[in-house]
Design an enzyme around this catalytic site. Structure first.
Site, PDB file in Angstrom:
ATOM      1  N   HIS A 145       0.806  -1.213   0.000  1.00 58.46           N
ATOM      2  CA  HIS A 145       0.000   0.000   0.000  1.00 58.46           C
ATOM      3  C   HIS A 145       0.843   1.268   0.000  1.00 58.46           C
ATOM      4  O   HIS A 145       0.328   2.363  -0.209  1.00 58.46           O
ATOM      5  CB  HIS A 145      -0.981  -0.004   1.187  1.00 58.46           C
ATOM      6  N   ASP A 173       0.374  -7.775   1.339  1.00 59.15           N
ATOM      7  CA  ASP A 173       0.686  -6.351   1.517  1.00 59.15           C
ATOM      8  C   ASP A 173       2.202  -6.130   1.543  1.00 59.15           C
ATOM      9  O   ASP A 173       2.726  -5.417   2.388  1.00 59.15           O
ATOM     10  CB  ASP A 173       0.035  -5.813   2.800  1.00 59.15           C
ATOM     11  N   SER A 202       4.687   2.590   7.837  1.00 63.13           N
ATOM     12  CA  SER A 202       4.389   1.387   7.047  1.00 63.13           C
ATOM     13  C   SER A 202       5.578   0.990   6.183  1.00 63.13           C
ATOM     14  O   SER A 202       6.181   1.818   5.495  1.00 63.13           O
ATOM     15  CB  SER A 202       3.177   1.636   6.147  1.00 63.13           C
TER      16      SER A 202
END
Length: 568
Positions: free
Chosen positions: A294, A327, A410
């Site tokens: 992402h 992910d 992230s």
């Protein structure tokens, strides 16, 4: 008369006339009671001393007496007698006494002492002391034919230094309180010793001391106040520890950060519709960097990805591969040397309570270090789902940590005390969403962060680097995601109205049927279909799994070998 006078020649002395007082001469052993007749004027007396006060009667000229022979010594300009102590040949300076107020009694003044005789010739006949009245203004008569010489030496008086003063210029002060017949000018105490002057000086000195004390007190008070406010009169220097070499224990947070930071990068991604910021870390010296899917998703197929290293250097990166189910994504930088790969740990060795450090760029604040512990293991989470078709949903058997993780963290590493990567920070639980775990958004950390175990991340990264795609382990069933009971229920129909159990798939070979409810995977309880997917994807294709299920109220155990499916 011959009484009391020696016979034979007598020596005579010259002396300078002293104005204002008569001089007397006589032998040292002269007795005071021996007196000469008042009307007898001796030749010796006339030749030795001539006082200005002894004036001749009016109409009579007085001629100075000269010695009959040569002087025995040089004339003494100060009129000092040759024998005995100095005599009172010069009057004292006049004294100005204050005039008392009317009616104030004044004590009587003592009469001045008679002048003492000065011995001139030890063989001279004793001369009785003479008392001569002094007129108010005596004036010496200079000898005829002789030039006028001031009888007074240089003085410092009212006329200034070096002024020559004469007897006529001497001030005569009238004392109305003096006794009758006394001279108008009388000797007094030395200048500056009068009681009034002494009192004035004493008072002035006291006033000066008082003024000095007040000034010193004011200055001291001001200095004291300044010192109290500022702490001193010099520049303030606070104590400080000396500079150290910066070494820290390797297992400390500072030691871990110092070891891991050179391998952590910040990614800036921009595409046609959106942009974002995330974190990654170096996998090898070839320039491969692991991050979240992402993080790079906004770039699409034609966007830009820029990598910034901890040293501040930047480089362009290209996408190597990505997988939305895990992910995870891999990018690569080219033309960069000296890369330091971050060592990978083993997430199976992690225990709850182990200390961990998270490194990333929360809200684009690069090189941010936070610390915490492992709060839980094998926490099944799902994230994403913004597309609505489920293609972007991530299923992660995550490590839970209370180390603060925020948007921008992230893709960053979660490391242990040896600075080895044990997880990839991916998601947080937002306090205000109420919709479960989120990968994006701007909610802050509440101490619920989740990381993909590095064992899963390593397998996916290797596949992405080697083939550009990741594979998913599967059992070959379609699950009923609307089932609300405990466990994962096998659906009645599959995609496009096909069977729910794939023909010749791993589940079909193990004897699983449509409607069975799977409750455990390798002894771990399963409460939903999402949890079953998470547990299966935590393994590799080809792994053997033991499942427990219920069918018609009965519990069954089956064993199967995981199949493989291509990821997206």
């Amino acid at each position: 008369m011959d009484d009391g006078k020696p016979t034979g020649p007598q020596a005579k002395w010259w002396s300078r006339p002293a104005e204002g007082r008569p001089s007397r001469s006589g032998p040292e052993n002269r007795k005071p009671e021996t007196q000469a007749p008042e009307n007898q004027a001796s030749e010796t007396q006339a030749s030795e001393t001539q006082a200005p006060e002894n004036q001749a009667p009016e109409g009579r000229e007085v001629q100075p007496s000269l010695p009959s022979g040569p002087p025995l010594h040089e004339p003494d300009e100060y009129s000092t007698p040759p024998y005995g102590g100095p005599g009172p040949w010069a009057p004292a300076p006049p004294v100005q006494r204050p005039t008392p107020a009317h009616g104030t009694p004044v004590p009587p003044q003592a009469a001045p002492l008679p002048p003492q005789p000065s011995p001139v010739d030890p063989q001279a006949a004793p001369v009785p002391p003479q008392s001569f009245p002094q007129p108010p203004h005596p004036a010496p008569v200079p000898p005829q034919g002789a030039p006028e010489q001031p009888p007074y030496a240089t003085t410092h008086g009212a006329g200034g230094p070096g002024e020559q003063r004469s007897p006529s210029s001497q001030r005569v002060q009238y004392d109305p309180w003096g006794a009758p017949g006394q001279p108008l000018t009388q000797a007094g105490p030395p200048a500056g010793t009068e009681p009034g002057i002494r009192k004035n000086r004493r008072g002035g000195a006291f006033a000066g001391v008082l003024l000095l004390t007040l000034v010193a007190s004011g200055i001291g008070g001001g200095v004291g106040a300044y010192i109290e406010r500022t702490g001193g009169l010099t520049t303030v220097e606070l104590p400080q520890a000396s500079h150290d070499n910066g070494d820290r224990a390797p297992e400390s947070v500072a030691g871990i950060a110092a070891s891991a930071l050179p391998s952590v990068v910040t990614l800036h991604v921009s595409g046609t519709a959106e942009s974002g910021t995330g974190t990654g870390f170096v996998l090898d010296a070839r320039g491969h960097i692991l991050t979240n899917n992402h993080v790079v998703a906004p770039a699409g197929s034609s966007g830009d990805i820029t990598v910034t290293f901890s040293s501040g250097e930047t480089a362009a990166a290209e996408l190597v591969g990505k997988d939305s189910g895990y992910d995870l994504a891999v990018v690569r930088v080219k033309g960069v040397s000296g890369l330091k790969p971050l060592p990978l740990g083993n997430s199976d060795n992690v225990r709850v309570g182990d200390p961990v450090v998270a490194i990333g760029a929360p809200f684009d604040l690069s090189n941010t270090v936070t610390s915490g512990i492992i709060s839980a293991k094998q926490r099944p989470i799902t994230a994403g789902g913004e597309k609505g078709d489920g293609s972007d949903i991530s299923y992660v058997d995550a490590l839970q940590t209370d180390a603060p993780i925020n948007p921008g963290n992230s893709g960053g590493p979660l490391v242990d005390t040896q600075a080895h990567v044990i997880g990839i920070n991916s998601a947080i639980r937002a306090a205000d969403s109420g919709k479960g775990t989120e990968r994006g958004g701007q909610s802050g950390s509440i101490g619920l962060g989740f990381a993909i175990p590095i064992n899963q991340g390593k397998r996916v990264a290797e596949e992405l680097i080697n083939t550009g795609r990741a594979t998913h382990p599967v059992i070959g069933v379609t699950l009923d995601m609307k089932y609300t009971g405990d466990g994962a229920k096998v659906g009645e129909k599959g995609p496009e109205d096909g069977p729910a159990v794939t023909k010749d798939g791993p589940a079909a070979k193990a004897g699983i049927r449509s409607g069975d409810v799977i409750t455990e995977v390798r002894g771990q309880r399963v409460h939903s279909g999402e949890e079953l997917i998470v547990k299966i994807r935590a393994h590799r294709p080809g792994d053997r799994l033991e499942l427990r299920l219920t069918r018609g109220g009965k519990e069954l155990s089956v064993t199967l070998t995981l199949g493989s499916a291509s990821g997206t």
